[in-house]
Design an enzyme around this catalytic site. Structure first.
Site, PDB file in Angstrom:
ATOM      1  N   CYS A 299       0.842  -1.201   0.000  1.00 36.41           N
ATOM      2  CA  CYS A 299       0.000   0.000   0.000  1.00 36.41           C
ATOM      3  C   CYS A 299       0.882   1.258   0.000  1.00 36.41           C
ATOM      4  CB  CYS A 299      -0.914  -0.001   1.226  1.00 36.41           C
ATOM      5  SG  CYS A 299      -0.031   0.156   2.784  1.00 36.41           S
TER       6      CYS A 299
ATOM      7  N   CYS B 229       2.987   1.579   3.102  1.00 38.98           N
ATOM      8  CA  CYS B 229       4.087   0.610   3.106  1.00 38.98           C
ATOM      9  C   CYS B 229       5.236   1.109   2.232  1.00 38.98           C
ATOM     10  CB  CYS B 229       3.611  -0.753   2.589  1.00 38.98           C
ATOM     11  SG  CYS B 229       2.245  -1.452   3.536  1.00 38.98           S
TER      12      CYS B 229
END
Length: 77
Positions: free
Chosen positions: A11, A14
């Protein structure tokens, strides 16, 4: 050599954590290996339920947040 692991499915948070961690490690001049772990089953083996996460040498240091490079540097020392 430190083994730095980014725990997350890929994501935006991340990716930002990976970017900030790389910057922090480079700022410190560390000898390190950066690994991104994206498989949920592998992430759960670290005992975290919220991503992103940061582990260094197998020890989880950050869960569920994206600190800036300066804060990550403090953890990597």
């Amino acid at each position: 050599m430190k083994k730095i692991q980014i725990l997350g499915t890929g994501c935006a948070k991340c990716q930002k954590l990976a970017e900030n961690t790389k910057q922090a490690a480079d700022n410190l001049g560390l000898d390190y290996e950066l690994e991104k772990i994206t498989e949920i089953s592998q992430i759960m083996e670290f005992g975290i339920m919220t991503t992103p996460g940061l582990a260094v040498d197998g020890k989880v240091l950050i869960v569920g947040k994206v600190p800036g490079p300066a804060d990550i540097e403090k953890l990597l020392r």
